[in-house]
Write a protein that holds these residues in place. Structure first.
Motif, PDB file in Angstrom:
ATOM      1  N   GLY A 142      -6.103  25.694  64.117  1.00  0.00           N
ATOM      2  CA  GLY A 142      -5.591  25.147  62.866  1.00  0.00           C
ATOM      3  C   GLY A 142      -4.873  26.150  61.987  1.00  0.00           C
ATOM      4  N   ARG A 196      -9.193  14.045  57.656  1.00  0.00           N
ATOM      5  CA  ARG A 196      -8.395  15.269  57.568  1.00  0.00           C
ATOM      6  C   ARG A 196      -9.256  16.423  57.084  1.00  0.00           C
ATOM      7  N   GLU A 237      -5.865  20.985  57.385  1.00  0.00           N
ATOM      8  CA  GLU A 237      -4.764  20.024  57.496  1.00  0.00           C
ATOM      9  C   GLU A 237      -4.156  19.715  56.134  1.00  0.00           C
ATOM     10  N   ARG A 293      -1.060  14.470  61.510  1.00  0.00           N
ATOM     11  CA  ARG A 293      -2.290  15.218  61.717  1.00  0.00           C
ATOM     12  C   ARG A 293      -2.003  16.447  62.575  1.00  0.00           C
ATOM     13  N   LEU A 294      -2.886  17.436  62.497  1.00  0.00           N
ATOM     14  CA  LEU A 294      -2.862  18.544  63.449  1.00  0.00           C
ATOM     15  C   LEU A 294      -3.749  18.100  64.609  1.00  0.00           C
TER      16      LEU A 294
END
Length: 140
Positions: free
Chosen positions: A86, A105, A109, A121-122
């Motif tokens: 992330g 989330r 994020e 979204r990641l």
């Protein structure tokens, strides 16, 4: 009087390690996935790639994409990826259906995607809990 050693009696149920791999694999019994188990597994649809993948409850979206041969990254993203922690923001995906079936989330994020729509979204931060449809490399 015993003719075999204690070691020989303990190895009785284990596959012989000096056997070829194919023979050892035949001796192991693995549980099979039943049709009902597959139906209850979350389904991930990758829209651009026209592929469907099944995942266990709580599976990581990035891991399932890569495991199924889905390319999440742009050219620059491939060189800058953080490996799923992330930190880089290169595994951005757009969720077109099933947003409620992903984990909420994360703070990471919220920081990385603050200028992106709410349905971005990641993939490395999203856990799958139900059916979702995903567009990889949105905007490209």
């Amino acid at each position: 009087m015993q003719t075999g050693s204690k070691e020989d009696s303990q190895r009785g149920s284990e596959p012989e390690l000096d056997q070829p791999t194919e023979q050892r694999a035949e001796q192991t019994v693995e549980p099979s996935t039943t049709e009902s188990q597959v139906k209850s597994m979350p389904c991930i649809t990758f829209v651009k790639e026209d592929k469907v993948a099944f995942a266990a409850e709580g599976a990581n979206l990035r891991f399932k994409a890569l495991e199924n041969g889905i390319d999440l990254y742009t050219f620059m993203g491939k060189m800058m990826t953080c490996g799923g922690y992330g930190q880089c923001g290169t595994c951005v995906v757009e969720i077109v259906e099933g947003m409620q079936n992903l984990s909420p989330r994360t703070e990471v994020e919220d920081r990385k995607l603050r200028k992106k729509p709410d349905n971005y979204r990641l993939a490395c931060q999203a856990l799958v809990h139900g059916a979702v449809s995903v567009v990889t490399k949105p905007g490209k």
